[in-house]
Write a protein that holds these residues in place. Structure first.
Motif, PDB file in Angstrom:
ATOM      1  N   VAL A 375     -12.660  -2.356 -13.625  1.00 21.93           N
ATOM      2  CA  VAL A 375     -13.739  -2.082 -14.576  1.00 21.93           C
ATOM      3  C   VAL A 375     -13.529  -2.848 -15.877  1.00 21.93           C
ATOM      4  N   ASN A 376     -12.267  -3.008 -16.307  1.00 24.45           N
ATOM      5  CA  ASN A 376     -12.008  -3.763 -17.542  1.00 24.45           C
ATOM      6  C   ASN A 376     -12.566  -5.178 -17.455  1.00 24.45           C
ATOM      7  N   ALA A 377     -12.352  -5.828 -16.303  1.00 24.99           N
ATOM      8  CA  ALA A 377     -12.852  -7.198 -16.148  1.00 24.99           C
ATOM      9  C   ALA A 377     -14.374  -7.229 -16.178  1.00 24.99           C
ATOM     10  N   ALA A 378     -15.005  -6.222 -15.572  1.00 23.67           N
ATOM     11  CA  ALA A 378     -16.466  -6.160 -15.599  1.00 23.67           C
ATOM     12  C   ALA A 378     -16.974  -5.956 -17.023  1.00 23.67           C
ATOM     13  N   ALA A 379     -16.259  -5.111 -17.771  1.00 24.90           N
ATOM     14  CA  ALA A 379     -16.692  -4.812 -19.142  1.00 24.90           C
ATOM     15  C   ALA A 379     -16.466  -5.971 -20.097  1.00 24.90           C
ATOM     16  N   ARG A 380     -15.783  -6.999 -19.664  1.00 29.73           N
ATOM     17  CA  ARG A 380     -15.679  -8.218 -20.473  1.00 29.73           C
ATOM     18  C   ARG A 380     -16.908  -9.106 -20.298  1.00 29.73           C
ATOM     19  N   ARG A 381     -17.729  -8.775 -19.295  1.00 30.94           N
ATOM     20  CA  ARG A 381     -18.903  -9.599 -19.012  1.00 30.94           C
ATOM     21  C   ARG A 381     -20.219  -8.883 -19.309  1.00 30.94           C
ATOM     22  N   ALA A 382     -20.182  -7.540 -19.322  1.00 31.26           N
ATOM     23  CA  ALA A 382     -21.432  -6.793 -19.544  1.00 31.26           C
ATOM     24  C   ALA A 382     -21.106  -5.353 -19.921  1.00 31.26           C
ATOM     25  N   PRO A 383     -21.998  -4.692 -20.664  1.00 22.13           N
ATOM     26  CA  PRO A 383     -21.847  -3.250 -20.885  1.00 22.13           C
ATOM     27  C   PRO A 383     -21.898  -2.539 -19.529  1.00 22.13           C
ATOM     28  N   VAL A 384     -21.130  -1.469 -19.398  1.00 23.57           N
ATOM     29  CA  VAL A 384     -20.980  -0.801 -18.101  1.00 23.57           C
ATOM     30  C   VAL A 384     -21.423   0.656 -18.177  1.00 23.57           C
ATOM     31  N   VAL A 385     -22.225   1.070 -17.187  1.00 20.53           N
ATOM     32  CA  VAL A 385     -22.473   2.490 -16.914  1.00 20.53           C
ATOM     33  C   VAL A 385     -21.693   2.794 -15.643  1.00 20.53           C
ATOM     34  N   LEU A 386     -20.652   3.589 -15.765  1.00 26.58           N
ATOM     35  CA  LEU A 386     -19.724   3.840 -14.653  1.00 26.58           C
ATOM     36  C   LEU A 386     -20.026   5.206 -14.033  1.00 26.58           C
ATOM     37  N   GLY A 403     -12.443  -3.593 -22.232  1.00 22.00           N
ATOM     38  CA  GLY A 403     -13.305  -4.754 -22.113  1.00 22.00           C
ATOM     39  C   GLY A 403     -13.965  -5.085 -23.451  1.00 22.00           C
ATOM     40  N   THR A 404     -14.763  -6.116 -23.455  1.00 19.31           N
ATOM     41  CA  THR A 404     -15.504  -6.518 -24.653  1.00 19.31           C
ATOM     42  C   THR A 404     -16.626  -5.533 -24.948  1.00 19.31           C
ATOM     43  N   TYR A 405     -17.218  -4.997 -23.873  1.00 19.33           N
ATOM     44  CA  TYR A 405     -18.365  -4.107 -24.009  1.00 19.33           C
ATOM     45  C   TYR A 405     -17.961  -2.656 -23.743  1.00 19.33           C
ATOM     46  N   THR A 406     -18.885  -1.766 -24.019  1.00 19.55           N
ATOM     47  CA  THR A 406     -18.636  -0.338 -23.841  1.00 19.55           C
ATOM     48  C   THR A 406     -18.692   0.039 -22.365  1.00 19.55           C
ATOM     49  N   VAL A 407     -18.016   1.156 -22.051  1.00 17.31           N
ATOM     50  CA  VAL A 407     -18.062   1.752 -20.713  1.00 17.31           C
ATOM     51  C   VAL A 407     -18.517   3.198 -20.876  1.00 17.31           C
ATOM     52  N   GLN A 408     -19.677   3.497 -20.354  1.00 18.07           N
ATOM     53  CA  GLN A 408     -20.224   4.858 -20.403  1.00 18.07           C
ATOM     54  C   GLN A 408     -19.975   5.516 -19.050  1.00 18.07           C
ATOM     55  N   VAL A 409     -19.267   6.636 -19.030  1.00 25.29           N
ATOM     56  CA  VAL A 409     -18.917   7.318 -17.783  1.00 25.29           C
ATOM     57  C   VAL A 409     -19.945   8.411 -17.498  1.00 25.29           C
ATOM     58  N   VAL A 410     -20.472   8.389 -16.265  1.00 27.09           N
ATOM     59  CA  VAL A 410     -21.529   9.312 -15.865  1.00 27.09           C
ATOM     60  C   VAL A 410     -21.140   9.950 -14.535  1.00 27.09           C
ATOM     61  N   ALA A 411     -21.372  11.257 -14.400  1.00 22.86           N
ATOM     62  CA  ALA A 411     -21.115  11.938 -13.134  1.00 22.86           C
ATOM     63  C   ALA A 411     -22.142  11.528 -12.098  1.00 22.86           C
TER      64      ALA A 411
END
Length: 616
Positions: A375-386, A403-411
């Motif tokens: 996920v860290n590598a993905a968040a360096r390329r785009a904001p993430v909804v996980l 990562g560079t962008y935020t990671v929002q964790v969702v159930a």
């Protein structure tokens, strides 16, 4: 005379019936009933044309409704559906309350493509004889043939209820359940048929297949072997025996049965893939790879069969450390998934973007925990909804992603909407789309410490997990009976914490696992000195926490514990490349039951003894 002949025919004595009728008709050529009976004998012997001629002679002498029914049946056998319909129409007009011409009429109408009328004819037969199981059975079979499986099962279930001791009704209902992908539910019905026909290879094979689908692998193997002994040339039976052995851990026996199935059905892609799986589990990777590639390249196979072969090829490649091609082949799993796509969003291909990408978990909790590292590598390329399973949500929300962008964790239960994401990707696809082909360790940081400082207890505190999800096909190979761990868990100077429910079933003292989600389990593991577990999500969780962990790994286990994903550490210990504090202790040889676990458990027990002495 006609009644006597038809009685013999009902007993399966067609030749005796014919021998009785020939001299009688020679002396009594005006006996219409005898000519009709002779037509019935001809039809039973497969001579439909002769039957038509005999019944025509009978009808010249006298007009009886059941003569027209037999004429219609014989014409149907010859493929003359319209002529059959006309004859059966007369039979129904003359005897409207007889269900037999209605049922035959349904066959004629079905052959003519008049499906609605055929269904009505069968319903008429059921209405006339509501307590005759075979009428319901005929309607159920028709409905199933025309895609109305739900109603077919209802009607078939009623047929069984009317005649609970009818082998025909039991067998038909079981076969319909199998067609409806409800094979485990068919087990008692196939079982009843097998009990009634203990020397029938097909009945035994069907029962064995249902037992396998239900997860009763030992009984499935026993029943399947009985069938194979009766009919050794049946490839499907050999295949099912092999799969049962594979699930039980009897890998050499599995390989032998599946090899035989492959010889009997050399062009069956499904059997070939099963045989390749057995080869792979036995460590014959070169042969397995060649077979999977052969199946994948074969013409005239289904897309599903091709995907199965490619996915199994992926496991071989990942096992051997050929990750680049392995991850590419691993994408074939998407074509094996049931229930439709997780999201309708377009697929993210790893490109840089400022709009969010939705990353979602697949398969088990262990896979989710393992692939979080990408996920860290993905968040360096785009904001993430996980999007993760509910039980993991609070744990994953505590992780600091870098990562560079935020990671929002969702159930996952809250994943009905896209949360602003414009594209999506499975976490299991991340190493492929981002070109990450080397195993790497990852010990995540947490937003808050998991371990609340407390007074250190005396002795060694270990956590144990001895079994996984019982619905997993190879669970009997990866899980251990608690009694096997007794020598380990009763060492002096240790306290044992259960890391799964059902501690109350233990023959020795275990501290029960408190209720809670994975965050609560993580906090509990943080208080322990080490963890001992079979291959479940607990190993991944302990590995992410950097807790010293001993994995009790089955022979022919998962690719991520294979040689290419491990290294030799101090004292010649096998250590995971994915989790640097995880020791991998694998069964030295395949086998069933407890015996293959004794040596791995002995090794872990010896390691814990050293820790106890060191602590003292």
């Amino acid at each position: 005379m006609a009644e006597t002949a038809l009685g013999l025919l009902a007993q399966g004595k067609a030749e005796q019936a014919a021998a009785l009728l020939r001299p009688h008709l020679a002396q009594n050529p005006q006996d219409g009933a005898a000519w009709h009976a002779f037509g019935c004998v001809a039809l039973a012997n497969g001579s439909a044309q002769a039957a038509v001629q005999c019944v025509a002679k009978a009808l010249e002498l006298e007009s009886q409704p059941h003569f027209y029914s037999t004429q219609g049946q014989a014409l149907l056998a010859l493929g003359h559906a319209e002529a059959a319909r006309a004859a059966l129409h007369v039979a129904i007009m003359q005897s409207p309350r007889d269900p037999r011409p209605h049922q035959l009429m349904a066959e004629a109408l079905e052959a003519l493509g008049r499906f609605d009328d055929a269904a009505q004819a069968l319903r008429n037969a059921v209405r006339l004889r509501p307590l005759e199981s075979e009428r319901h059975g005929a309607l159920a079979a028709f409905l199933a043939r025309h895609g109305q499986m739900a109603e077919a099962l209802v009607v078939s279930r009623h047929a069984v209820a009317i005649a609970p001791h009818s082998i025909l009704a039991q067998n038909q209902h079981a076969l319909l359940l199998e067609r409806a992908d409800k094979l485990p539910e068919a087990t008692p019905f196939f079982g009843a048929v097998a009990q009634a026909l203990p020397d029938n290879a097909v009945a035994l094979a069907n029962y064995g297949a249902a037992l396998y689908a239900k997860g009763d692998f030992a009984e499935a193997r026993s029943i399947g072997q009985r069938s194979a002994n009766l009919q050794p040339e049946a490839a499907e039976t050999q295949n099912n025996v092999g799969l049962s052995n594979l699930a039980l851990g009897a890998l050499p026996e599995a390989m032998q049965a599946l090899e035989q199935a492959r010889k009997l059905a050399p062009h069956d892609a499904r059997i070939a893939t099963n045989y390749g799986t057995a080869l792979s589990d036995m460590g014959h990777y070169t042969q397995a790879e060649a077979l999977f590639r052969q199946v994948e390249a074969a013409p005239n196979i289904t897309a599903l069969e091709r995907a199965r072969a490619r996915f199994n090829l992926a496991t071989v490649l990942l096992t051997e450390g050929r990750f680049k091609e392995g991850w590419a082949c691993f994408e074939a799993r998407k074509n094996l998934q049931t229930g439709g796509a997780f999201t309708t969003l377009p697929a993210w291909q790893g490109q840089a973007q400022t709009q969010p990408v939705l990353l979602y978990a697949e398969q088990g909790l262990g896979d989710c925990l393992h692939f979080l590292r990408y996920v860290n590598a993905a968040a360096r390329r785009a904001p993430v909804v996980l999007v993760v399973p509910q039980v993991l949500c609070s744990l994953v929300a505590h992780i600091v992603f870098e990562g560079t962008y935020t990671v929002q964790v969702v159930a996952r239960c809250d994943a009905d909407h896209t949360h602003g994401a414009v594209s999506a990707c499975s976490m299991l696809s991340l190493p492929h789309i981002m070109g990450m082909s080397t195993p790497f360790a990852w010990l995540p940081r947490f937003k808050q410490p998991l371990l609340v400082p407390e007074k250190k207890q005396q002795g060694l505190r270990i956590g144990v997990c001895w079994s996984g999800n019982p619905t997993y096909r190879f669970d009997k190979r990866r899980s251990i009976e608690l009694t096997v761990l007794e020598s380990l868990c009763t060492l002096p100077g240790i306290t044992v914490q259960a890391l799964q429910p059902e501690a109350h079933k233990s023959p020795f003292t275990l501290t029960p696992l408190p209720q809670g989600d994975m965050l609560q389990t993580a906090r509990l593991i943080a208080t322990l000195d080490c963890v001992v577990s079979v291959d479940t999500a607990v190993v991944h969780l302990a590995g992410l926490l950097g807790k010293p962990t001993w994995l009790l790994n089955r022979f022919g286990g998962d690719w991520r514990w294979a040689k290419a994903s491990t290294k030799i550490g101090g004292q010649e210990q096998v250590m995971s490349l994915w989790y640097p504090h995880t020791h991998v202790i694998t069964q030295q040889k395949p086998g069933e039951g407890n015996a293959p676990w004794h040596e791995p458990v002995r090794q872990v027990t010896a390691a814990l003894c050293k820790l106890v002495k060191k602590g003292a």
